[in-house]
Design a protein around this motif. Structure first.
Motif, mmCIF file in Angstrom:
data_model
loop_
_atom_site.group_PDB
_atom_site.id
_atom_site.type_symbol
_atom_site.label_atom_id
_atom_site.label_comp_id
_atom_site.label_asym_id
_atom_site.label_seq_id
_atom_site.Cartn_x
_atom_site.Cartn_y
_atom_site.Cartn_z
ATOM 1 N N GLY A 87 0.880 -1.124 -0.126
ATOM 2 C CA GLY A 87 0.018 -0.080 -0.002
ATOM 3 C C GLY A 87 0.899 1.175 -0.120
ATOM 4 N N ASP A 146 -6.662 3.005 -7.464
ATOM 5 C CA ASP A 146 -7.327 2.217 -7.085
ATOM 6 C C ASP A 146 -6.672 1.225 -6.295
ATOM 7 N N GLU A 148 -7.773 -0.949 -4.283
ATOM 8 C CA GLU A 148 -8.593 -2.071 -4.068
ATOM 9 C C GLU A 148 -8.949 -2.900 -5.338
ATOM 10 N N THR A 151 -7.405 -8.099 -6.341
ATOM 11 C CA THR A 151 -7.394 -8.867 -4.814
ATOM 12 C C THR A 151 -6.209 -9.606 -4.858
#
Length: 172
Positions: A87, A146, A148, A151
């Motif tokens: 992240g 983005d 998210e 996965t």
């Protein structure tokens, strides 16, 4: 306050409010220090941006060096995926967006050129390696905007496909 905490505060400010909000006063407020405390570490806005650029390059170099792999491009894939999973990849967009000053971005451009040229001639298929490295840049950029989107199973599938592209073509 540590230098990295000030850089984190500047990055958070940029992510939340954009490059127009990046002022020394705003960074000091975000970090919970006086402006003088910030100026002790970074004497100007340019020095702060330079610090973000340098940290970004150092962190990716360290991440790249820590990855397993037989080739530079395999390590590049693994480092990119590690950054996406962590992240912390927002720095690319933050730093690029923060600085309209080409002089401050020069070290990043030099690092990008190095990352994309390093060991390319030694790869089994230099063209496939270049395509894979560029795909990594695209993954990093999209994930910056983005986080998210993909996965863990998506990232595992991407890793497998990118690594498969790096396998030498069968002999005729």
């Amino acid at each position: 306050m540590r230098r990295d905490e000030l850089l984190d505060a500047a990055e958070d400010l940029l992510c939340d409010q954009g490059s127009a909000a990046l002022t020394l006063s705003a960074v000091a407020d975000r970090a919970g220090v006086s402006k003088g405390g910030l100026l002790y570490h970074f004497g100007s806005k340019e020095a702060l941006i330079k610090g973000m650029v340098e940290r970004l390059i150092d962190e990716f170099d360290q991440l790249l060096a820590a990855q397993p792999g037989d080739t530079y491009t395999e390590r590049y894939v693994m480092a990119t995926l590690a950054a996406v999973r962590s992240g912390r990849l927002r720095r690319w967009a933050v730093v690029t967006g923060a600085s309209g000053n080409l002089f401050l971005l020069a070290p990043l451009r030099e690092a990008m050129a190095r990352w994309h040229r390093e060991g390319l001639a030694d790869e089994p298929d230099p063209l496939a390696s270049q395509v894979v490295r560029l795909a990594c840049e695209g993954l990093w950029d999209v994930a910056s905007h983005d986080p998210e989107l993909n996965t863990e199973s998506d990232l595992q599938a991407l890793e497998a496909r990118l690594r498969a592209l790096l396998k030498p073509p069968p002999a005729p």
